[in-house]
Design a protein around this motif. Structure first.
Motif, PDB file in Angstrom:
ATOM      1  N   HIS A   1     -18.895  14.542   3.327  1.00  0.00           N
ATOM      2  CA  HIS A   1     -18.126  15.786   2.766  1.00  0.00           C
ATOM      3  C   HIS A   1     -17.107  15.420   2.193  1.00  0.00           C
ATOM      4  CE1 HIS A   1     -21.232  18.616   4.348  1.00  0.00           C
ATOM      5  NE2 HIS A   1     -21.211  17.992   5.106  1.00  0.00           N
ATOM      6  N   ALA A   2     -16.709  14.189   1.853  1.00  0.00           N
ATOM      7  CA  ALA A   2     -15.405  13.932   1.355  1.00  0.00           C
ATOM      8  C   ALA A   2     -15.685  12.732   0.077  1.00  0.00           C
ATOM      9  CB  ALA A   2     -14.512  13.308   2.013  1.00  0.00           C
ATOM     10  N   VAL A   3     -17.097  12.094   0.063  1.00  0.00           N
ATOM     11  CA  VAL A   3     -17.332  11.251  -1.013  1.00  0.00           C
ATOM     12  C   VAL A   3     -17.167  12.066  -2.376  1.00  0.00           C
ATOM     13  CG1 VAL A   3     -18.924   9.721  -1.912  1.00  0.00           C
ATOM     14  CG2 VAL A   3     -18.340   9.542   0.633  1.00  0.00           C
ATOM     15  N   GLY A   4     -16.724  11.685  -3.401  1.00  0.00           N
ATOM     16  CA  GLY A   4     -16.446  11.979  -4.525  1.00  0.00           C
ATOM     17  C   GLY A   4     -15.350  12.857  -4.752  1.00  0.00           C
ATOM     18  N   LEU A   5     -14.763  13.677  -3.619  1.00  0.00           N
ATOM     19  CA  LEU A   5     -14.132  14.892  -3.935  1.00  0.00           C
ATOM     20  C   LEU A   5     -12.553  14.351  -3.491  1.00  0.00           C
ATOM     21  CD1 LEU A   5     -16.165  17.333  -1.688  1.00  0.00           C
ATOM     22  CD2 LEU A   5     -16.561  16.579  -4.149  1.00  0.00           C
ATOM     23  N   TYR A   6     -12.215  13.663  -2.879  1.00  0.00           N
ATOM     24  CA  TYR A   6     -10.882  13.326  -2.471  1.00  0.00           C
ATOM     25  C   TYR A   6     -10.412  11.731  -2.896  1.00  0.00           C
ATOM     26  CZ  TYR A   6     -11.652  17.503   0.088  1.00  0.00           C
ATOM     27  OH  TYR A   6     -11.698  18.891   0.304  1.00  0.00           O
ATOM     28  N   GLY A   7      -9.142  11.523  -2.987  1.00  0.00           N
ATOM     29  CA  GLY A   7      -8.851  10.056  -3.179  1.00  0.00           C
ATOM     30  C   GLY A   7      -8.503   9.942  -4.812  1.00  0.00           C
ATOM     31  N   ALA A   8      -7.853   8.909  -5.144  1.00  0.00           N
ATOM     32  CA  ALA A   8      -7.517   8.411  -6.342  1.00  0.00           C
ATOM     33  C   ALA A   8      -8.811   8.452  -7.215  1.00  0.00           C
ATOM     34  CB  ALA A   8      -6.676   7.422  -6.443  1.00  0.00           C
ATOM     35  N   THR A   9      -9.885   7.685  -6.513  1.00  0.00           N
ATOM     36  CA  THR A   9     -11.066   7.520  -7.467  1.00  0.00           C
ATOM     37  C   THR A   9     -12.245   8.490  -6.747  1.00  0.00           C
ATOM     38  OG1 THR A   9     -11.637   5.698  -6.203  1.00  0.00           O
ATOM     39  CG2 THR A   9     -10.196   5.369  -7.936  1.00  0.00           C
ATOM     40  N   GLY A  10     -11.981   9.230  -5.910  1.00  0.00           N
ATOM     41  CA  GLY A  10     -13.043  10.024  -5.375  1.00  0.00           C
ATOM     42  C   GLY A  10     -13.774   9.442  -4.235  1.00  0.00           C
ATOM     43  N   ALA A  11     -13.364   8.052  -3.428  1.00  0.00           N
ATOM     44  CA  ALA A  11     -13.765   7.668  -2.461  1.00  0.00           C
ATOM     45  C   ALA A  11     -13.735   8.244  -0.935  1.00  0.00           C
ATOM     46  CB  ALA A  11     -13.286   6.019  -2.389  1.00  0.00           C
ATOM     47  N   GLY A  12     -13.003   9.197  -1.073  1.00  0.00           N
ATOM     48  CA  GLY A  12     -12.840  10.034   0.223  1.00  0.00           C
ATOM     49  C   GLY A  12     -11.602  10.248   0.897  1.00  0.00           C
ATOM     50  N   ILE A  13     -11.357  10.759   2.104  1.00  0.00           N
ATOM     51  CA  ILE A  13     -10.274  10.931   2.755  1.00  0.00           C
ATOM     52  C   ILE A  13      -9.662   9.570   3.082  1.00  0.00           C
ATOM     53  CG2 ILE A  13      -9.231  12.137   4.709  1.00  0.00           C
ATOM     54  CD1 ILE A  13      -9.886  14.133   2.876  1.00  0.00           C
ATOM     55  N   ALA A  14     -10.400   8.680   3.469  1.00  0.00           N
ATOM     56  CA  ALA A  14      -9.795   7.439   3.825  1.00  0.00           C
ATOM     57  C   ALA A  14      -8.918   6.844   2.732  1.00  0.00           C
ATOM     58  CB  ALA A  14     -10.985   6.439   4.388  1.00  0.00           C
ATOM     59  N   GLU A  15      -9.411   7.000   1.452  1.00  0.00           N
ATOM     60  CA  GLU A  15      -8.802   6.609   0.239  1.00  0.00           C
ATOM     61  C   GLU A  15      -7.631   7.388   0.168  1.00  0.00           C
ATOM     62  OE1 GLU A  15      -9.694   5.439  -4.416  1.00  0.00           O
ATOM     63  OE2 GLU A  15     -10.319   7.292  -3.669  1.00  0.00           O
ATOM     64  N   ARG A  16      -7.883   8.774  -0.001  1.00  0.00           N
ATOM     65  CA  ARG A  16      -6.602   9.409   0.120  1.00  0.00           C
ATOM     66  C   ARG A  16      -5.398   9.228   1.040  1.00  0.00           C
ATOM     67  NH1 ARG A  16      -6.657  15.715   2.211  1.00  0.00           N
ATOM     68  NH2 ARG A  16      -6.090  14.508   3.871  1.00  0.00           N
TER      69      ARG A  16
END
Length: 406
Positions: free
Chosen positions: A222-237
């Motif tokens: 529910h995070a892939v595409g939506l969060y982070g600098a490139t949309g990789a998810g909460i772990a990226e954010r």
């Protein structure tokens, strides 16, 4: 004959019980209007002309399933490769589209390797089953709100299972302290919890994993595409990707197509590829699907404005609910749950929203959530307008008190 009759009687009785409790599931026939998302056509029971409605519960969070580039990529790949893969990954079912997508997924999550599955459910079930049976005496520490697919893989593995209270790090550490220090351990959790709308404290969990010698398995569906600098998810954010051993995601929600995957260290991913029955014995996704996914991911990575619009729309929906004095559960994410306790009551509210107001909102009942915590699950996409939000507010004010008395 006796077995058949007994089974049919049991099934009929169970279905009657589900209907009486308001838990019987029937599917609304919804026809997505690709050029006008989030508008759909509802094919009403009993026939008649389809009715145009607004959908508030789609998991196509960014509307990428309707994006012209994604549709064009799928159409072009069907023309080139045909409609199906023609076999499992091992039996003629691996194309350059599959291997190219896996390479892009690995790079997206800053991992050496990635592996595709037919769905996010299968990815969780198969990967956890494979990993948890790799070493004897494995113990998995599972957040209490983890998805059914994760629970299924854990149960099938036979590994020791310890359930920690949702997002309760003190309880997780207590369970880790009680465990045999020599036992191999896995901490399994989600980043965004789809029924609560809250977010896991990833760095704090990783601190515990390092302290107690556990590997980490993170569901980011529910995070892939939506969060982070490139949309990789909460772990990226949260800049935690490097601390997570296995990241699992779906290609059916933020990406808008279908499928699932894991990404992680090459030896772990290769072990799952070589041992997971859910991959080995399943026909691979059509090359056209992989091509559509690649087009979607490439667009998501460079379109930060789309993610910003999603966040703004979610904030606007929450603010409108608060102004209207309507209840909602606390949410740190784009998912906005509205408590409507009682399975029958929750279904009546959803039905009246659809029939009276042309709004489709999913009622969430047991076993997806515990009894007594039933809810409506709202998701505002970048394409839900202010006018749509105000229409929803008026409809909720209308049906919530009426449905409670029905």
């Amino acid at each position: 004959m006796r077995t058949r009759q007994t089974l049919r009687a049991h099934c009929a009785q169970h279905l009657d019980t589900m209907r009486a409790e308001g838990r019987y599931r029937d599917f609304a026939r919804l026809e997505k209007i690709a050029d006008r998302f989030p508008l759909y056509r509802w094919h009403q029971p009993g026939g008649g002309a389809p009715r145009e409605i607004t959908v508030w519960s789609a998991n196509d969070y960014l509307g990428m399933g309707c994006h012209p580039a994604v549709r064009q990529a799928a159409a072009g790949a069907i023309a080139a490769y045909g409609a199906g893969a023609g076999g499992t990954r091992n039996i003629s079912g691996t194309s350059p589209e599959h291997t190219g997508l896996e390479a892009e997924l690995a790079a997206w999550h800053s991992k050496p390797s990635a592996l595709l599955f037919g769905s996010g459910y299968i990815a969780n079930q198969a990967a956890l089953l494979a990993l948890l049976t790799a070493l004897p005496g494995m113990i998995v520490f599972s957040d209490a709100m983890n998805h059914a697919s994760m629970i299924d893989g854990m149960r099938r593995s036979g590994a020791g299972r310890r359930i920690w209270r949702h997002n309760d790090l003190a309880h997780l550490e207590e369970l880790l302290q009680e465990a045999d220090p020599a036992a191999p351990k896995v901490i399994a959790l989600e980043s965004v919890y789809s029924m609560e709308g809250d977010v896991a404290p990833l760095h704090a969990v990783c601190d515990l994993a390092e302290r107690y010698d556990a590997i980490t398995y993170l569901d980011e569906v529910h995070a892939v595409g939506l969060y982070g600098a490139t949309g990789a998810g909460i772990a990226e954010r949260d800049q935690a990707s490097g601390r997570i051993d296995i990241i699992q995601g779906t290609l059916a929600k933020g990406v808008g197509v279908v499928g699932g995957y894991i990404a992680g260290e090459a030896d772990l991913v290769d072990y799952v590829r070589s041992t997971a029955g859910g991959l080995i014995f399943t026909t691979s996704m059509p090359p056209a699907t992989a091509a559509a996914i690649r087009a979607s991911i490439r667009h998501i990575q460079q379109d930060s404005a789309l993610r910003e619009r999603l966040a703004e729309r979610a904030a606007a929906l929450k603010a409108a609910l608060d102004r209207a004095g309507l209840p909602r559960l606390p949410s740190e994410s784009h998912i906005v749950p509205i408590p409507v306790p009682g399975a029958g009551h929750c279904r009546r509210v959803a039905r009246q929203l659809l029939e009276r107001h042309g709004l489709y909102v999913t009622p969430i009942n047991y076993p997806t959530v515990p009894r007594g915590t039933e809810r409506l699950r709202l998701c505002a996409t970048p394409f839900h307008t202010d006018a749509m939000i105000e229409t929803l507010m008026a409809a909720l004010r209308d049906v919530l008190p009426v449905a409670r008395a029905a």
